[in-house]
Design a protein around this motif. Structure first.
Motif, short mmCIF file in Angstrom:
data_model
loop_
_atom_site.label_atom_id
_atom_site.label_comp_id
_atom_site.label_asym_id
_atom_site.label_seq_id
_atom_site.Cartn_x
_atom_site.Cartn_y
_atom_site.Cartn_z
N THR A 299 -2.88 -15.67 29.59
CA THR A 299 -4.25 -15.18 29.77
C THR A 299 -4.43 -14.57 31.15
O THR A 299 -5.05 -13.51 31.31
CB THR A 299 -5.25 -16.33 29.56
OG1 THR A 299 -5.06 -16.91 28.27
CG2 THR A 299 -6.68 -15.83 29.67
N ASN A 300 -3.88 -15.25 32.17
CA ASN A 300 -3.96 -14.70 33.52
C ASN A 300 -3.28 -13.35 33.63
O ASN A 300 -3.74 -12.45 34.33
CB ASN A 300 -3.33 -15.68 34.52
CG ASN A 300 -4.24 -16.84 34.85
OD1 ASN A 300 -5.44 -16.78 34.59
ND2 ASN A 300 -3.69 -17.89 35.41
N ARG B 69 -12.32 -14.11 34.59
CA ARG B 69 -11.31 -14.63 33.66
C ARG B 69 -11.29 -16.15 33.63
O ARG B 69 -10.87 -16.76 32.66
CB ARG B 69 -9.92 -14.09 34.01
CG ARG B 69 -9.40 -14.49 35.38
CD ARG B 69 -8.06 -13.79 35.65
NE ARG B 69 -7.49 -14.14 36.94
CZ ARG B 69 -7.80 -13.52 38.07
NH1 ARG B 69 -8.70 -12.55 38.07
NH2 ARG B 69 -7.22 -13.88 39.20
N GLY C 155 -11.24 -19.32 30.28
CA GLY C 155 -10.55 -20.61 30.15
C GLY C 155 -11.52 -21.75 29.90
O GLY C 155 -11.33 -22.58 29.00
N THR D 182 -13.12 -22.00 26.40
CA THR D 182 -12.32 -22.51 25.28
C THR D 182 -12.25 -24.04 25.25
O THR D 182 -11.85 -24.61 24.24
CB THR D 182 -10.89 -21.96 25.36
OG1 THR D 182 -10.28 -22.40 26.58
CG2 THR D 182 -10.88 -20.45 25.30
#
Length: 324
Positions: free
Chosen positions: A20-21, A32, A36, A39
């Motif tokens: 993801t990063n 961003r 995280g 979720t």
């Protein structure tokens, strides 16, 4: 085989985070991180719902005197021949089963009068302690920052993903083939040798030329993480459940987990302060010393449980009891 699931799921989560990063690298305002955190809620809710479908432990049901439900859950969780072996052990215990007819008190766990129980608890604490004291939590916390001092963001993300994938691969192979093939004790000792070697390579990397430090640190982290994943990652989850007597297990495991996770938190803090005041090289030396001590502790205390049923594991500490 399931003993590797905790380690595997944790590493899988780290891999998803690293991926993801990588996708969101360069996005302004750091939003961003919100992805995280967003979720966490749904995943936690899914886990909470799934707990309703988890069957109760057969041995706990047996402790409560619910033998019919215990036998039913045992046959549901195990293959037929394995369930028959456990039931035969339960039946063979007969009069000797009195120590498993009630759950233990906190006094039984903290100040047990049974020498075998004390040795089992000390050994379980040592094995779980080695899992945390080796420094895996501290290294995984600071690894991106340590690598970031000598490499670009892009290269650090690639290296992190590669190391995590290697960790996931090794823990899968270990849990499926090595734990029952080699045994718990040899695997723990090999694992600690790996983390000790990895720590040594990290120390050595600090003395390399500036343009090679990044590669040296990647190699050190890779050896450390692979060494950890082959034994220290999956083995304690199987070993503690095997050596701690059933009537002590719930309270003992809760106590051991609390102590060892506190150790991990303290170690993360110590390594973080060490980086600020003494530098990475001093931290790597510190971790190498800890791993050497853990290796000696495991060599002295850990007994093999491969092929020994949970019902018979208490006899493993008879020799230690008679020597006291």
């Amino acid at each position: 085989h399931f003993s590797g699931l905790e380690e595997a799921m944790g590493v899988l989560g780290m891999l998803v985070g690293a991926a993801t990063n990588r996708v969101l690298l360069g996005v302004e305002h750091g939003w961003r991180w919100g992805v995280g955190f967003a979720t966490v809620g749904p995943i936690a809710m899914l886990v909470l719902i799934s707990l309703g479908f988890v069957p109760e432990s057969p041995r706990w049901l047996k402790l409560q005197g619910n033998h019919e439900a215990a036998e039913q859950n045992l046959k549901m969780l195990l293959a037929e021949y394995e369930a028959d072996e456990v039931l035969a052990d339960w039946a063979a215990d007969g009069a000797d089963a009195t120590d498993r007819t009630t759950t233990a008190s906190w006094a039984d766990v903290l100040v047990s009068s049974c020498v075998q129980d004390r040795w089992a608890l000390v050994t379980a604490l040592a094995v779980q302690g080695c899992q945390m004291i080796c420094g895996i939590s501290a290294l995984m916390t600071y690894m991106p920052a340590m690598l970031g001092e000598h490499g670009s963001q892009h290269s650090v993300l690639q290296a992190t993903a590669f190391i995590l994938f290697a960790r996931l691969t090794v823990v899968f192979l270990s849990a499926n083939y090595l734990i029952d093939g080699w045994g718990r004790r040899p695997l723990l000792l090999v694992s600690l040798l790996g983390t000790l070697l990895g720590s040594g390579l990290l120390v050595a990397s600090c003395w390399l030329r500036t343009d090679t430090v990044f590669i040296g640190e990647i190699l050190g982290f890779l050896i450390f993480v692979a060494g950890y994943a082959c034994g220290l990652g999956p083995v304690p989850w199987a070993y503690v459940g095997e050596v701690v007597p059933t009537r002590l297990r719930s309270k003992a495991v809760a106590t051991i987990m609390a102590i060892t996770r506190l150790m991990a938190g303290i170690l993360i803090l110590v390594v973080g302060l060490g980086r600020v005041f003494a530098g990475d090289s001093a931290c790597f030396v510190f971790l190498a010393v800890l791993n050497a001590l853990c290796l000696l502790l495991a060599w002295a205390l850990v007994v093999e449980t491969k092929g020994v049923s949970i019902e018979h594991a208490k006899y493993l500490f008879d020799d230690a009891a008679t020597s006291v």
